[in-house]
Design a protein around this motif. Structure first.
Motif, PDB file in Angstrom:
ATOM      1  N   ASN A   9       1.067  -1.316  -0.060  1.00 50.99           N
ATOM      2  CA  ASN A   9      -0.225   0.481  -0.017  1.00 50.99           C
ATOM      3  C   ASN A   9       0.983   1.219  -0.113  1.00 50.99           C
ATOM      4  OD1 ASN A   9      -1.734  -2.139   2.089  1.00 50.99           O
ATOM      5  ND2 ASN A   9      -2.398  -1.302   0.563  1.00 50.99           N
ATOM      6  N   SER A  10       1.978   0.610  -0.424  1.00 51.49           N
ATOM      7  CA  SER A  10       2.714   2.085  -0.583  1.00 51.49           C
ATOM      8  C   SER A  10       2.798   3.139  -1.768  1.00 51.49           C
ATOM      9  CB  SER A  10       4.245   2.204  -0.288  1.00 51.49           C
ATOM     10  OG  SER A  10       4.771   1.378  -1.572  1.00 51.49           O
ATOM     11  N   GLY A  11       1.387   2.863  -2.878  1.00 48.17           N
ATOM     12  CA  GLY A  11       1.394   3.635  -4.222  1.00 48.17           C
ATOM     13  C   GLY A  11       1.967   2.655  -5.226  1.00 48.17           C
ATOM     14  N   LYS A  12       3.200   1.831  -4.752  1.00 48.73           N
ATOM     15  CA  LYS A  12       3.218   0.903  -6.285  1.00 48.73           C
ATOM     16  C   LYS A  12       3.223   0.723  -8.100  1.00 48.73           C
ATOM     17  CE  LYS A  12       4.831  -2.505  -3.928  1.00 48.73           C
ATOM     18  NZ  LYS A  12       3.772  -2.615  -2.909  1.00 48.73           N
ATOM     19  N   SER A  13       1.720   0.672  -7.674  1.00 48.96           N
ATOM     20  CA  SER A  13       0.657   0.321  -8.890  1.00 48.96           C
ATOM     21  C   SER A  13       0.317   1.030  -8.986  1.00 48.96           C
ATOM     22  CB  SER A  13      -0.712  -1.166  -8.267  1.00 48.96           C
ATOM     23  OG  SER A  13      -0.340  -2.261  -7.770  1.00 48.96           O
ATOM     24  N   SER A  14      -0.198   2.486  -8.271  1.00 52.30           N
ATOM     25  CA  SER A  14      -0.191   3.543  -8.404  1.00 52.30           C
ATOM     26  C   SER A  14       0.898   4.942  -9.527  1.00 52.30           C
ATOM     27  CB  SER A  14      -0.830   4.395  -7.621  1.00 52.30           C
ATOM     28  OG  SER A  14      -2.444   4.173  -7.084  1.00 52.30           O
ATOM     29  N   LEU A  15       2.007   4.076  -9.062  1.00 48.86           N
ATOM     30  CA  LEU A  15       3.044   5.042  -9.464  1.00 48.86           C
ATOM     31  C   LEU A  15       3.327   4.323 -11.231  1.00 48.86           C
ATOM     32  CD1 LEU A  15       5.603   6.511  -9.641  1.00 48.86           C
ATOM     33  CD2 LEU A  15       7.235   4.904  -8.837  1.00 48.86           C
ATOM     34  N   LEU A  16       3.358   2.684 -10.978  1.00 47.97           N
ATOM     35  CA  LEU A  16       3.524   1.946 -12.585  1.00 47.97           C
ATOM     36  C   LEU A  16       2.571   2.337 -13.535  1.00 47.97           C
ATOM     37  CD1 LEU A  16       4.943  -0.176 -13.939  1.00 47.97           C
ATOM     38  CD2 LEU A  16       3.242  -2.183 -13.244  1.00 47.97           C
ATOM     39  N   SER A  17       1.327   2.627 -13.414  1.00 50.35           N
ATOM     40  CA  SER A  17       0.182   3.281 -14.052  1.00 50.35           C
ATOM     41  C   SER A  17       0.687   4.652 -14.401  1.00 50.35           C
ATOM     42  CB  SER A  17      -1.141   2.950 -13.831  1.00 50.35           C
ATOM     43  OG  SER A  17      -2.150   3.257 -14.034  1.00 50.35           O
ATOM     44  N   LEU A  18       1.012   5.098 -13.729  1.00 46.31           N
ATOM     45  CA  LEU A  18       1.327   6.776 -14.082  1.00 46.31           C
ATOM     46  C   LEU A  18       2.279   6.244 -15.577  1.00 46.31           C
ATOM     47  CD1 LEU A  18       0.706   8.700 -10.740  1.00 46.31           C
ATOM     48  CD2 LEU A  18      -0.453   8.982 -13.021  1.00 46.31           C
ATOM     49  N   LEU A  19       3.760   5.655 -14.599  1.00 46.57           N
ATOM     50  CA  LEU A  19       5.018   5.661 -15.474  1.00 46.57           C
ATOM     51  C   LEU A  19       4.519   5.363 -17.155  1.00 46.57           C
ATOM     52  CD1 LEU A  19       7.713   5.113 -13.038  1.00 46.57           C
ATOM     53  CD2 LEU A  19       6.701   7.226 -13.673  1.00 46.57           C
ATOM     54  N   THR A  20       3.807   3.544 -16.893  1.00 51.81           N
ATOM     55  CA  THR A  20       4.075   3.603 -18.493  1.00 51.81           C
ATOM     56  C   THR A  20       2.376   3.415 -18.678  1.00 51.81           C
ATOM     57  OG1 THR A  20       3.550   0.609 -16.452  1.00 51.81           O
ATOM     58  CG2 THR A  20       5.987   1.730 -16.960  1.00 51.81           C
ATOM     59  N   ASN A  21       2.327   2.071 -19.854  1.00 51.70           N
ATOM     60  CA  ASN A  21       1.226   1.796 -20.499  1.00 51.70           C
ATOM     61  C   ASN A  21       0.123   0.725 -19.437  1.00 51.70           C
ATOM     62  OD1 ASN A  21       2.876  -0.031 -21.342  1.00 51.70           O
ATOM     63  ND2 ASN A  21       2.742  -0.170 -23.175  1.00 51.70           N
ATOM     64  N   GLN A 127      -1.593  11.203  -6.508  1.00 51.81           N
ATOM     65  CA  GLN A 127      -3.116  12.109  -7.437  1.00 51.81           C
ATOM     66  C   GLN A 127      -3.614  13.293  -8.077  1.00 51.81           C
ATOM     67  OE1 GLN A 127      -5.618  10.428  -5.738  1.00 51.81           O
ATOM     68  NE2 GLN A 127      -4.565   8.711  -4.540  1.00 51.81           N
ATOM     69  N   GLU A 128      -2.387  14.612  -7.699  1.00 54.86           N
ATOM     70  CA  GLU A 128      -1.806  15.488  -8.484  1.00 54.86           C
ATOM     71  C   GLU A 128      -1.181  15.271 -10.388  1.00 54.86           C
ATOM     72  OE1 GLU A 128      -3.673  17.903  -8.369  1.00 54.86           O
ATOM     73  OE2 GLU A 128      -4.378  17.211  -6.306  1.00 54.86           O
ATOM     74  N   GLU A 129      -0.093  13.801 -10.358  1.00 55.65           N
ATOM     75  CA  GLU A 129       0.829  13.924 -10.890  1.00 55.65           C
ATOM     76  C   GLU A 129       1.874  14.279 -10.945  1.00 55.65           C
ATOM     77  OE1 GLU A 129      -0.923  12.542 -14.799  1.00 55.65           O
ATOM     78  OE2 GLU A 129      -3.010  11.854 -14.141  1.00 55.65           O
ATOM     79  N   GLU A 130       2.079  14.859 -10.055  1.00 60.83           N
ATOM     80  CA  GLU A 130       3.599  16.020  -9.718  1.00 60.83           C
ATOM     81  C   GLU A 130       4.708  15.543  -9.708  1.00 60.83           C
ATOM     82  OE1 GLU A 130       2.765  18.259  -6.521  1.00 60.83           O
ATOM     83  OE2 GLU A 130       0.743  19.349  -7.859  1.00 60.83           O
ATOM     84  N   GLY A 131       5.294  16.223 -10.747  1.00 56.38           N
ATOM     85  CA  GLY A 131       7.219  15.243  -9.840  1.00 56.38           C
ATOM     86  C   GLY A 131       7.280  13.955 -10.937  1.00 56.38           C
ATOM     87  N   ILE A 132       5.887  13.835 -12.044  1.00 59.11           N
ATOM     88  CA  ILE A 132       5.902  12.408 -12.942  1.00 59.11           C
ATOM     89  C   ILE A 132       7.329  13.116 -13.893  1.00 59.11           C
ATOM     90  CG2 ILE A 132       4.619  10.592 -13.534  1.00 59.11           C
ATOM     91  CD1 ILE A 132       4.211  10.866 -11.451  1.00 59.11           C
ATOM     92  N   TRP A 133       7.078  13.742 -14.625  1.00 53.60           N
ATOM     93  CA  TRP A 133       8.291  14.256 -15.588  1.00 53.60           C
ATOM     94  C   TRP A 133       9.833  13.898 -15.312  1.00 53.60           C
ATOM     95  CZ3 TRP A 133      11.919  17.212 -16.941  1.00 53.60           C
ATOM     96  CH2 TRP A 133      13.104  16.978 -18.124  1.00 53.60           C
ATOM     97  N   GLU A 134      10.050  14.867 -14.034  1.00 55.29           N
ATOM     98  CA  GLU A 134      11.040  15.227 -13.242  1.00 55.29           C
ATOM     99  C   GLU A 134      11.566  13.321 -13.129  1.00 55.29           C
ATOM    100  OE1 GLU A 134      13.435  16.671  -9.111  1.00 55.29           O
ATOM    101  OE2 GLU A 134      10.926  16.647  -9.719  1.00 55.29           O
ATOM    102  N   LEU A 135      10.906  12.648 -12.536  1.00 50.65           N
ATOM    103  CA  LEU A 135      11.031  11.256 -12.130  1.00 50.65           C
ATOM    104  C   LEU A 135      11.127  10.327 -13.781  1.00 50.65           C
ATOM    105  CD1 LEU A 135      11.555   8.493 -10.240  1.00 50.65           C
ATOM    106  CD2 LEU A 135       8.602   8.755 -10.187  1.00 50.65           C
ATOM    107  N   LYS A 136      10.640  10.813 -14.510  1.00 50.88           N
ATOM    108  CA  LYS A 136      11.445   9.875 -15.806  1.00 50.88           C
ATOM    109  C   LYS A 136      11.903  10.404 -16.416  1.00 50.88           C
ATOM    110  CE  LYS A 136       6.385   9.851 -17.280  1.00 50.88           C
ATOM    111  NZ  LYS A 136       4.848   9.714 -18.235  1.00 50.88           N
ATOM    112  N   GLU A 137      12.542  11.100 -16.175  1.00 50.44           N
ATOM    113  CA  GLU A 137      13.847  11.917 -16.600  1.00 50.44           C
ATOM    114  C   GLU A 137      15.277  11.089 -15.721  1.00 50.44           C
ATOM    115  OE1 GLU A 137      15.914  14.634 -18.862  1.00 50.44           O
ATOM    116  OE2 GLU A 137      14.329  13.397 -19.613  1.00 50.44           O
TER     117      GLU A 137
END
Length: 219
Positions: A9-21, A127-137
């Motif tokens: 419940n740390s948010g791993k699945s949510s993060l995977l969904s935001l990063l990938t297809n 939740q706000e999808e903040e910092g995702i682009w920075e993480l991808k970089e």
């Protein structure tokens, strides 16, 4: 390849969904993920495999994948969790990206602590999808590669970059396109971080930087 590690419940699945297809099951109960889930991150034309490992404290956690990956993404909700996870993985030589999802932790204090530990980190909000682009970089840069785009005269740059090692030069790009191509080049123009100005004319030994655009003109 990069792998996401964290507690249940740390948010791993949510993060995977935001990063990938990939759209894994997301639920409030513990141990939702019972086997590794694979997704593909497409960032600036670069394909990177991202794997969500089951919760690190569960019986489903796969140590082998963690030890075999290039980059470890540790997902934490507190600094205490970070210490616990580092004890469990016991890997050396890995580039570790630390992410925090909690909004109730004082951000400046958290950043100061992570910087003092000399960790490569980014604070995100799924939740706000903040910092995702920075993480991808950060994920891409953890592999220690550079992206070089090519273009034909009068046309836009290519959609997909050529991936090279740092300190690569113009000749390396040409030979990556096909063997012997560098001998056919009459002129080369560079636009990007390694150029002094737009469309700078350079030679085959010009050293390139990440996100440069190279235009070749042949004989």
């Amino acid at each position: 390849q990069a792998i996401i590690l964290g507690f249940s419940n740390s948010g791993k699945s949510s993060l995977l969904s935001l990063l990938t297809n990939t759209h894994p099951e997301i639920a409030s109960y513990r141990f939702t993920t019972k086997e590794p889930i694979i997704g593909m991150l497409n960032h600036n034309g670069v394909q990177i495999q991202i794997i969500e490992n089951p919760a690190i404290e569960s019986e489903y956690y796969d140590k082998g994948i963690t030890h075999g990956t290039d980059t470890i993404i540790i997902l934490i909700n507190s600094l205490e969790e970070l210490a616990e996870i580092e004890k469990k993985i016991q890997t050396t030589g890995k580039k570790i990206i630390v992410i925090n999802l909690k909004e109730d932790i004082e951000k400046r204090k958290l950043e100061a602590t992570l910087k003092s530990k000399k960790l490569n980190f980014v604070i995100i909000n799924t939740q706000e999808e903040e910092g995702i682009w920075e993480l991808k970089e950060k994920i891409f840069k953890s592999f220690d590669k550079i992206r070089i785009f090519t273009k034909e005269p009068g046309k836009p740059k290519s959609d997909k970059p050529i991936i090279l090692n740092p300190s690569s030069n113009v000749k390396d790009v040409a030979e990556k396109i096909f063997h012997g191509f560098s001998k056919q080049i009459k002129e080369t123009f560079i636009t990007g971080p390694s150029s002094k100005f737009h469309n700078q004319k350079v030679g085959l030994t010009h050293e390139l930087k990440d996100l440069d655009v190279v235009e070749f003109r042949t004989r």
